[in-house]
Design a protein around this motif. Structure first.
Motif, PDB file in Angstrom:
ATOM      1  N   ALA A  29     -62.903  45.542 -42.891  1.00 37.69           N
ATOM      2  CA  ALA A  29     -64.302  45.969 -42.053  1.00 37.69           C
ATOM      3  C   ALA A  29     -63.929  47.536 -41.808  1.00 37.69           C
ATOM      4  CB  ALA A  29     -65.001  44.814 -41.224  1.00 37.69           C
ATOM      5  N   ASP A  30     -62.529  46.837 -41.068  1.00 34.18           N
ATOM      6  CA  ASP A  30     -62.153  48.011 -40.133  1.00 34.18           C
ATOM      7  C   ASP A  30     -61.553  49.573 -41.602  1.00 34.18           C
ATOM      8  OD1 ASP A  30     -62.610  47.414 -37.927  1.00 34.18           O
ATOM      9  OD2 ASP A  30     -60.322  46.328 -37.633  1.00 34.18           O
ATOM     10  N   VAL A  31     -60.984  49.093 -42.594  1.00 35.12           N
ATOM     11  CA  VAL A  31     -60.520  49.548 -43.861  1.00 35.12           C
ATOM     12  C   VAL A  31     -61.932  50.072 -44.365  1.00 35.12           C
ATOM     13  CG1 VAL A  31     -59.731  49.999 -46.048  1.00 35.12           C
ATOM     14  CG2 VAL A  31     -58.870  48.473 -43.730  1.00 35.12           C
ATOM     15  N   MET A  32     -62.953  49.482 -44.136  1.00 29.84           N
ATOM     16  CA  MET A  32     -64.141  49.529 -45.270  1.00 29.84           C
ATOM     17  C   MET A  32     -64.992  50.854 -44.461  1.00 29.84           C
ATOM     18  SD  MET A  32     -63.719  48.221 -47.904  1.00 29.84           S
ATOM     19  CE  MET A  32     -64.734  47.973 -49.283  1.00 29.84           C
ATOM     20  N   ASP A  33     -64.403  50.909 -43.212  1.00 31.29           N
ATOM     21  CA  ASP A  33     -65.187  51.577 -42.770  1.00 31.29           C
ATOM     22  C   ASP A  33     -64.927  53.494 -43.142  1.00 31.29           C
ATOM     23  OD1 ASP A  33     -67.570  49.847 -41.204  1.00 31.29           O
ATOM     24  OD2 ASP A  33     -66.354  49.879 -39.511  1.00 31.29           O
ATOM     25  N   ASP A  34     -63.412  53.086 -42.831  1.00 33.14           N
ATOM     26  CA  ASP A  34     -63.255  54.598 -42.872  1.00 33.14           C
ATOM     27  C   ASP A  34     -62.538  55.319 -44.796  1.00 33.14           C
ATOM     28  OD1 ASP A  34     -62.593  54.555 -40.516  1.00 33.14           O
ATOM     29  OD2 ASP A  34     -60.385  53.555 -40.965  1.00 33.14           O
ATOM     30  N   VAL A  35     -63.111  55.113 -45.887  1.00 32.68           N
ATOM     31  CA  VAL A  35     -63.033  54.720 -47.422  1.00 32.68           C
ATOM     32  C   VAL A  35     -64.163  54.981 -47.420  1.00 32.68           C
ATOM     33  CG1 VAL A  35     -62.665  54.059 -48.986  1.00 32.68           C
ATOM     34  CG2 VAL A  35     -61.511  52.871 -47.163  1.00 32.68           C
ATOM     35  N   THR A  39     -65.667  55.474 -53.297  1.00 32.01           N
ATOM     36  CA  THR A  39     -63.675  54.289 -54.022  1.00 32.01           C
ATOM     37  C   THR A  39     -63.800  53.480 -53.762  1.00 32.01           C
ATOM     38  OG1 THR A  39     -63.461  54.752 -51.521  1.00 32.01           O
ATOM     39  CG2 THR A  39     -62.788  56.904 -53.053  1.00 32.01           C
ATOM     40  N   THR A  40     -64.861  52.257 -53.511  1.00 32.49           N
ATOM     41  CA  THR A  40     -65.392  51.015 -53.543  1.00 32.49           C
ATOM     42  C   THR A  40     -65.797  50.379 -53.809  1.00 32.49           C
ATOM     43  OG1 THR A  40     -66.894  50.618 -51.416  1.00 32.49           O
ATOM     44  CG2 THR A  40     -64.602  51.495 -50.532  1.00 32.49           C
ATOM     45  N   ARG A  41     -66.078  50.854 -55.140  1.00 33.93           N
ATOM     46  CA  ARG A  41     -67.105  50.184 -56.360  1.00 33.93           C
ATOM     47  C   ARG A  41     -65.592  49.386 -56.541  1.00 33.93           C
ATOM     48  NH1 ARG A  41     -70.020  55.743 -58.482  1.00 33.93           N
ATOM     49  NH2 ARG A  41     -71.636  55.858 -56.961  1.00 33.93           N
ATOM     50  N   GLY A  42     -66.621  47.998 -57.120  1.00 35.00           N
ATOM     51  CA  GLY A  42     -66.072  47.392 -57.854  1.00 35.00           C
ATOM     52  C   GLY A  42     -65.492  46.813 -56.909  1.00 35.00           C
ATOM     53  N   PRO A  47     -65.003  41.444 -44.341  1.00 29.30           N
ATOM     54  CA  PRO A  47     -65.487  41.901 -44.156  1.00 29.30           C
ATOM     55  C   PRO A  47     -64.416  41.278 -42.789  1.00 29.30           C
ATOM     56  CG  PRO A  47     -67.646  41.587 -43.869  1.00 29.30           C
ATOM     57  CD  PRO A  47     -66.413  40.873 -44.743  1.00 29.30           C
ATOM     58  N   ASP A  48     -64.009  39.872 -42.467  1.00 32.66           N
ATOM     59  CA  ASP A  48     -63.285  39.630 -41.598  1.00 32.66           C
ATOM     60  C   ASP A  48     -61.733  38.952 -42.311  1.00 32.66           C
ATOM     61  OD1 ASP A  48     -64.998  39.235 -39.245  1.00 32.66           O
ATOM     62  OD2 ASP A  48     -66.121  38.034 -39.845  1.00 32.66           O
ATOM     63  N   ALA A  49     -61.757  39.580 -43.693  1.00 30.90           N
ATOM     64  CA  ALA A  49     -60.508  39.019 -44.274  1.00 30.90           C
ATOM     65  C   ALA A  49     -59.413  39.988 -43.130  1.00 30.90           C
ATOM     66  CB  ALA A  49     -60.780  39.746 -46.074  1.00 30.90           C
ATOM     67  N   ILE A  50     -57.738  39.203 -44.076  1.00 30.65           N
ATOM     68  CA  ILE A  50     -56.990  39.717 -42.905  1.00 30.65           C
ATOM     69  C   ILE A  50     -55.683  41.285 -43.830  1.00 30.65           C
ATOM     70  CG2 ILE A  50     -54.639  39.250 -41.280  1.00 30.65           C
ATOM     71  CD1 ILE A  50     -57.098  39.674 -39.706  1.00 30.65           C
ATOM     72  N   LEU A  51     -55.755  41.602 -43.943  1.00 32.94           N
ATOM     73  CA  LEU A  51     -55.201  43.235 -44.892  1.00 32.94           C
ATOM     74  C   LEU A  51     -54.030  43.323 -43.729  1.00 32.94           C
ATOM     75  CD1 LEU A  51     -58.271  45.364 -46.393  1.00 32.94           C
ATOM     76  CD2 LEU A  51     -56.401  42.872 -47.324  1.00 32.94           C
ATOM     77  N   TYR A  52     -52.673  44.442 -44.960  1.00 31.35           N
ATOM     78  CA  TYR A  52     -51.795  44.716 -44.016  1.00 31.35           C
ATOM     79  C   TYR A  52     -51.614  45.896 -43.738  1.00 31.35           C
ATOM     80  CZ  TYR A  52     -51.102  39.855 -42.942  1.00 31.35           C
ATOM     81  OH  TYR A  52     -51.108  38.676 -42.971  1.00 31.35           O
TER      82      TYR A  52
END
Length: 86
Positions: A29-35, A39-42, A47-52
């Motif tokens: 969710a934090d990443v998606m707020d910044d993009v 650019t995120t279609r598809g 939202p709570d998934a952990i990325l690195y």
């Protein structure tokens, strides 16, 4: 002891470790707020998934990966020295 001088991003970059990057967990969710949404279609992420995320010494986010191993591999592939942040 309280520091009396605030360091800028440039100060951090100049500490003698320009190739040092740090890897830390970040919520999708934090990443998606910044993009931008165009650019995120598809792309579908919980939202709570952990990325690195890979960050430079100044804190700038350089890249986001799906897993920790990929983040470390990407850093090494670009001749950077990754370290973990907890």
């Amino acid at each position: 002891m309280t520091p009396t001088t605030l360091m800028s991003g440039e100060d951090f970059r100049g500490l003698g470790a320009p190739d040092l990057v740090y890897v830390r967990q970040i919520r999708a969710a934090d990443v998606m707020d910044d993009v931008a949404t165009t650019t995120t279609r598809g792309l579908s992420l919980e939202p709570d998934a952990i990325l690195y995320a890979l960050h430079g010494a100044d804190g700038e986010r350089l890249a986001v990966m799906m897993d920790r191993a990929s983040a470390f591999s990407a850093a090494l592939a670009h001749a950077l020295e990754p370290v973990s942040v907890h």
